[in-house]
Enzyme design. Structure first.
Site, short mmCIF file in Angstrom:
data_model
loop_
_atom_site.label_atom_id
_atom_site.label_comp_id
_atom_site.label_asym_id
_atom_site.label_seq_id
_atom_site.Cartn_x
_atom_site.Cartn_y
_atom_site.Cartn_z
N GLN A 36 26.62 40.72 -29.69
CA GLN A 36 25.57 39.73 -29.42
C GLN A 36 24.20 40.22 -29.91
O GLN A 36 24.03 41.40 -30.23
CB GLN A 36 25.49 39.48 -27.91
CG GLN A 36 25.30 40.75 -27.09
CD GLN A 36 25.90 40.68 -25.70
OE1 GLN A 36 26.09 39.60 -25.18
NE2 GLN A 36 26.17 41.83 -25.09
N ASP A 162 29.20 39.62 -13.15
CA ASP A 162 27.77 39.56 -13.49
C ASP A 162 27.63 39.39 -15.00
O ASP A 162 27.15 40.28 -15.70
CB ASP A 162 27.08 40.84 -13.01
CG ASP A 162 25.59 40.81 -13.26
OD1 ASP A 162 25.05 39.73 -13.59
OD2 ASP A 162 24.95 41.88 -13.14
N1 SPD Z 1 21.03 32.32 -17.83
C1 SPD Z 1 21.16 33.66 -17.44
C2 SPD Z 1 22.40 33.99 -16.72
C3 SPD Z 1 22.51 35.46 -16.64
C4 SPD Z 1 23.29 35.99 -15.53
N2 SPD Z 1 23.47 37.41 -15.61
C5 SPD Z 1 22.32 38.19 -15.70
C6 SPD Z 1 22.62 39.63 -15.73
C7 SPD Z 1 21.79 40.40 -14.79
N3 SPD Z 1 22.42 41.57 -14.34
#
Ligand code: SPD
Length: 288
Positions: A36, A162
């Site tokens: 990415q 996450d």
């Molecule tokens: N739109 C953003 C969604 C991100 C969720 N994860 C964030 C990672 C933080 N540890």
């Protein structure tokens, strides 16, 4: 001089469905990993921030609004919290929150992109904090989908997902097959927690993941809070368990252990955050 015009070129925006969500500051780094595009940006309002594929992921001075909400409803409520699995979470914030509990013995943090960890450690060191040197944390630079597929039944007390938005490497984290594998490797009495997007700016994705979790687990409920750097600012996390909605009842001893060290999460906050489900989402979820 007109302040707004003078600083205009320093805005960095996430574009989503004809709306832009931006911060003022300076670009520090931009690179493309095998997985990415990764951007580090120093914002005036929220400190240094991480973006993946041009979407805001986290920022030094707003990350607690996200990480505390993802972690504590699961860890304060699960029957046991000895062995934790985190899928994604390469900035270290989720691991840091889990490690606040003395009961936690081991965390497998499975992150697909080593560069996210390296750059987070270098530019956003306060987010992972002491987690990076805690002997309970085991970093696995692997694909989380394969990790879950290959893990033994009943191997984790809590599973935390996450990930980023469901484009690029995170898409599968919202799929029925991945979440079914998660149920298989989660111990009974355990809790699964996942970030579940915004009921406003990612409405259908949000509704879908809660529905999928309700098909797989006996119980799944979304909880709502504010993450100001994400599209719409209104965000959600969804928790799932078997037998009963385990994530609704924090254990007193754990609440006492951690709540003084939390900025957003408290038992009272959690109760309210489950209850502020928008009416139209509740109606959508009730449809079969
Ligand atoms: N739109 C953003 C969604 C991100 C969720 N994860 C964030 C990672 C933080 N540890």
């Amino acid at each position: 001089m007109n302040q707004r015009l003078r600083t205009r070129s320093d805005w960095l925006d996430e574009y989503h469905q004809g709306v832009r969500y931006g911060l003022l500051g300076n670009l520090i780094l931009e690179e493309t990993s095998p997985f990415q595009k990764i951007t580090i940006f120093e914002s005036k309002r929220y400190g240094k921030a991480l973006l993946l594929d041009d979407c805001w992921m986290t920022a030094e001075k707003s990350e607690k609004c996200y990480h505390e909400c993802l972690i504590h409803p699961a860890l304060s409520c699960s029957t046991q919290i000895d062995n934790i699995l985190i899928i994604g979470g390469g900035d270290g914030g989720s691991a840091r929150e889990c490690l606040k509990y003395k009961e936690v013995k081991s965390i497998d943090l499975v992150e697909i992109d080593l560069r996210v960890i390296e750059l987070s450690k270098k530019y956003l060191p306060t987010i992972g904090g002491n987690a990076w040197s805690d002997s309970r944390l085991h970093l696995q630079i692997k694909n989380g989908i394969d990790w879950v597929k290959n893990a033994k039944e009943n191997s984790y007390d809590v599973i935390i997902i996450d990930g980023a938005d469901p484009i690029g490497p995170s898409k599968e984290l919202f799929s029925n097959s991945f979440l079914t594998d998660c149920k298989r490797i989660l111990k009974r009495g355990g809790v699964l927690a996942t970030q579940s997007e915004s009921p406003e700016s990612f409405r259908q994705i949000h509704i879908n993941i809660v529905k999928v979790l309700r098909e797989i687990f006996d119980y799944a409920d979304p909880m709502y809070g504010s993450v100001s750097i994400y599209p719409s600012g209104l965000w959600s996390w969804t928790f799932a368990s078997m037998g009963k909605p385990k994530y609704m009842n924090p254990k007193k001893s754990r609440v006492n252990e951690i709540s003084k060290n939390c900025q957003i999460w408290s038992e009272r906050w959690q109760q309210g955050a489950f209850n502020i489900i928008p009416a139209f989402i509740e109606r959508e979820l009730a449809k079969t």
